[in-house]
Motif scaffolding. Structure first.
Motif, PDB file in Angstrom:
ATOM      1  N   GLU A  19       0.906  -1.163   0.223  1.00 15.99           N
ATOM      2  CA  GLU A  19       0.055  -0.148   0.054  1.00 15.99           C
ATOM      3  C   GLU A  19       0.712   1.260  -0.110  1.00 15.99           C
ATOM      4  O   GLU A  19       0.388   2.249  -0.723  1.00 15.99           O
ATOM      5  N   VAL A  20       1.924   1.251   0.921  1.00 11.30           N
ATOM      6  CA  VAL A  20       2.708   2.437   0.881  1.00 11.30           C
ATOM      7  C   VAL A  20       3.826   2.481  -0.342  1.00 11.30           C
ATOM      8  O   VAL A  20       3.969   4.053  -0.714  1.00 11.30           O
ATOM      9  N   LEU A  21       4.306   1.505  -0.924  1.00  5.37           N
ATOM     10  CA  LEU A  21       4.812   1.567  -2.028  1.00  5.37           C
ATOM     11  C   LEU A  21       4.188   2.149  -3.030  1.00  5.37           C
ATOM     12  O   LEU A  21       4.613   2.916  -4.023  1.00  5.37           O
ATOM     13  N   GLU A  22       3.062   1.654  -3.299  1.00  4.80           N
ATOM     14  CA  GLU A  22       2.124   2.245  -4.576  1.00  4.80           C
ATOM     15  C   GLU A  22       1.854   3.445  -4.242  1.00  4.80           C
ATOM     16  O   GLU A  22       1.697   4.307  -5.079  1.00  4.80           O
ATOM     17  N   GLY A  23       1.301   3.909  -3.109  1.00  7.68           N
ATOM     18  CA  GLY A  23       0.752   5.237  -2.734  1.00  7.68           C
ATOM     19  C   GLY A  23       1.881   6.252  -3.035  1.00  7.68           C
ATOM     20  O   GLY A  23       1.546   7.408  -3.312  1.00  7.68           O
ATOM     21  N   MET A  24       3.075   6.126  -2.837  1.00  6.57           N
ATOM     22  CA  MET A  24       4.272   6.957  -2.945  1.00  6.57           C
ATOM     23  C   MET A  24       4.401   7.001  -4.477  1.00  6.57           C
ATOM     24  O   MET A  24       4.994   8.200  -4.708  1.00  6.57           O
ATOM     25  N   ARG A  25       4.148   6.387  -5.177  1.00  8.93           N
ATOM     26  CA  ARG A  25       4.340   6.534  -6.774  1.00  8.93           C
ATOM     27  C   ARG A  25       3.290   7.528  -7.183  1.00  8.93           C
ATOM     28  O   ARG A  25       3.859   8.413  -7.986  1.00  8.93           O
ATOM     29  N   ALA A  26       2.097   7.493  -6.517  1.00  4.58           N
ATOM     30  CA  ALA A  26       1.302   8.682  -6.968  1.00  4.58           C
ATOM     31  C   ALA A  26       1.651   9.798  -6.413  1.00  4.58           C
ATOM     32  O   ALA A  26       1.492  11.113  -7.052  1.00  4.58           O
ATOM     33  N   ILE A  27       2.393  10.207  -5.269  1.00  2.00           N
ATOM     34  CA  ILE A  27       3.083  11.337  -5.014  1.00  2.00           C
ATOM     35  C   ILE A  27       4.136  11.826  -5.491  1.00  2.00           C
ATOM     36  O   ILE A  27       4.313  13.119  -5.918  1.00  2.00           O
ATOM     37  N   PHE A  28       4.981  10.961  -6.119  1.00  2.00           N
ATOM     38  CA  PHE A  28       6.134  11.399  -6.926  1.00  2.00           C
ATOM     39  C   PHE A  28       5.564  11.469  -8.488  1.00  2.00           C
ATOM     40  O   PHE A  28       6.425  12.150  -9.112  1.00  2.00           O
ATOM     41  N   ARG A  29       4.193  11.052  -8.653  1.00  2.00           N
ATOM     42  CA  ARG A  29       3.722  11.202 -10.130  1.00  2.00           C
ATOM     43  C   ARG A  29       4.707  10.398 -10.984  1.00  2.00           C
ATOM     44  O   ARG A  29       5.211  11.063 -11.916  1.00  2.00           O
ATOM     45  N   THR A  30       4.941   9.110 -10.561  1.00  2.00           N
ATOM     46  CA  THR A  30       5.795   8.185 -11.500  1.00  2.00           C
ATOM     47  C   THR A  30       4.937   6.900 -11.732  1.00  2.00           C
ATOM     48  O   THR A  30       4.420   6.352 -10.590  1.00  2.00           O
ATOM     49  N   SER A  31       5.324   6.170 -12.716  1.00  2.00           N
ATOM     50  CA  SER A  31       4.936   4.678 -12.690  1.00  2.00           C
ATOM     51  C   SER A  31       6.074   3.647 -12.624  1.00  2.00           C
ATOM     52  O   SER A  31       5.772   2.636 -12.620  1.00  2.00           O
TER      53      SER A  31
END
Length: 374
Positions: A19-31
């Motif tokens: 959950e946190v690894l996926e969530g951080m991708r959205a904050i960095f705006r990266t795939s």
């Protein structure tokens, strides 16, 4: 964060990790992948260097303030050759200097460019998208490594769109979590570079982390309770919505600068296009100690302001307006500063707080009511 520490090899932890690894991708705006270390932001800086570079590689680092100096120190200590582009600590990284330095490197001897997006020591925000456009126009293959420690989740940041190769962050600023988590967001180009990089690494090795992260785990003991806090912070940011988060920070930065101008004091950042929405550096007048002002405010109002660092020590103080912060908290902060200026005998004009309140009121009238940061 006040929960029992669960088994970090069990299924409950795997769910948390994913959950946190996926969530951080959205904050960095990266795939691409994001790696989370039990570390400070400085540890994540070292990880960015040792995973992508080899001994004696040339690195271009832009002097923007105290934290660019920390990057220089870290790079030199791991065996890199640093070209440090001088700056007066009142501006972000210069696009013109980028053009000159990389344009004079037809052999592509620079292997990486390091930029501090938001310089925490003075409140100057570098224009990363513009710097990347220059690199692309010159067809320079250097990696772009960006320190977003005091800008991520505060100031508009786009890892993929701006073609950043490694973005570094820490947990204690816009992510609203206590210190102890360091982050690397990684491009495909950076991952490819890591396979041939020769700097020694063990704890910081991306490959070990990525293998474990696939299943939501870490190759060594994670900071479980900080990850609980990160999960909640991600939910808070999602509830408010990143565009609203950025608008809130912009509003608070503009209101703070309105107060500083009304006081007749000087903002440290001298380029309006680079004003920070995370914090504002303020000079005290000649002959008046910023550190004494801070002491008086702490003693009388139990409010801590940021110290001037490095070249700015004793000459400037810093007003933070980032993270879980709202209009009333800003009003209280600026009231403490204005009362402190009076108690410390620092020459200033009255009316800074009122100028900030006027700005905040106008912003409210122009837009829908903003979600309240909780």
């Amino acid at each position: 964060m006040d929960h029992p520490v669960i088994d970090h090899r069990g299924p409950e932890f795997a769910k948390l990790g994913k959950e946190v690894l996926e969530g951080m991708r959205a904050i960095f705006r990266t795939s691409g992948p994001v790696i989370i270390y039990p570390s400070s932001g400085t540890g994540a800086c070292e990880a960015a260097l040792v995973n992508t570079l080899s001994p004696s590689d040339r690195v271009l680092i832009f002097e923007t303030g105290q934290f660019s100096a920390i990057w220089r120190q870290a790079a030199e200590r791991v065996g890199l050759i640093v070209e440090y582009v001088p700056n007066n600590w009142r501006r972000g990284a210069s696009p013109a200097d980028m053009e000159v330095r990389l344009g004079s490197d037809p052999q592509h001897t620079f292997k990486a460019v390091v930029v501090v997006h938001n310089e925490t020591s003075n409140g100057a925000t570098s224009r990363v998208a513009e710097l990347r456009r220059i690199m692309n126009r010159l067809h320079h293959p250097a990696l772009l490594i960006v320190d977003a420690i005091s800008s991520l989740a505060c100031i508009d940041y786009r890892h993929d769109e701006w073609e950043v190769d490694v973005t570094v962050c820490g947990s204690q600023k816009g992510l609203m979590v206590p210190p102890g988590l360091g982050f690397n967001a990684i491009s495909e180009k950076a991952l490819a570079a890591s396979k041939s990089a020769k700097l020694p690494r063990s704890y910081w090795d991306w490959q070990e982390m990525l293998k474990s992260n696939e299943l939501g785990f870490f190759p060594y003991t994670p900071a479980t309770n900080l990850l609980y806090g990160l999960r909640e912070a991600l939910r808070m940011l999602h509830e408010e919505g990143l565009p609203n988060v950025f608008r809130r920070h912009d509003r608070h930065g503009e209101a703070t600068r309105a107060a500083v101008r009304a006081w007749g004091l000087e903002i440290v950042c001298e380029e309006p296009r680079e004003y920070s929405s995370s914090m504002t550096g303020v000079f005290t007048p000649e002959g008046h100690s910023a550190d004494r002002l801070r002491e008086i405010i702490l003693e009388n109002f139990d409010m801590a302001l940021g110290a001037g660092l490095g070249k700015l020590a004793g000459k400037a103080f810093r007003i933070g307006h980032l993270g879980s912060f709202n209009d009333l908290m800003l009003a209280g902060t600026l009231s403490g500063v204005e009362m402190g200026l009076r108690l410390a005998g620092v020459p200033h004009r009255d009316g800074g707080v009122m100028a900030a309140l006027e700005h905040l009121a106008q912003a409210c009238m122009k837009s829908e009511p903003a979600p309240v940061a909780r």
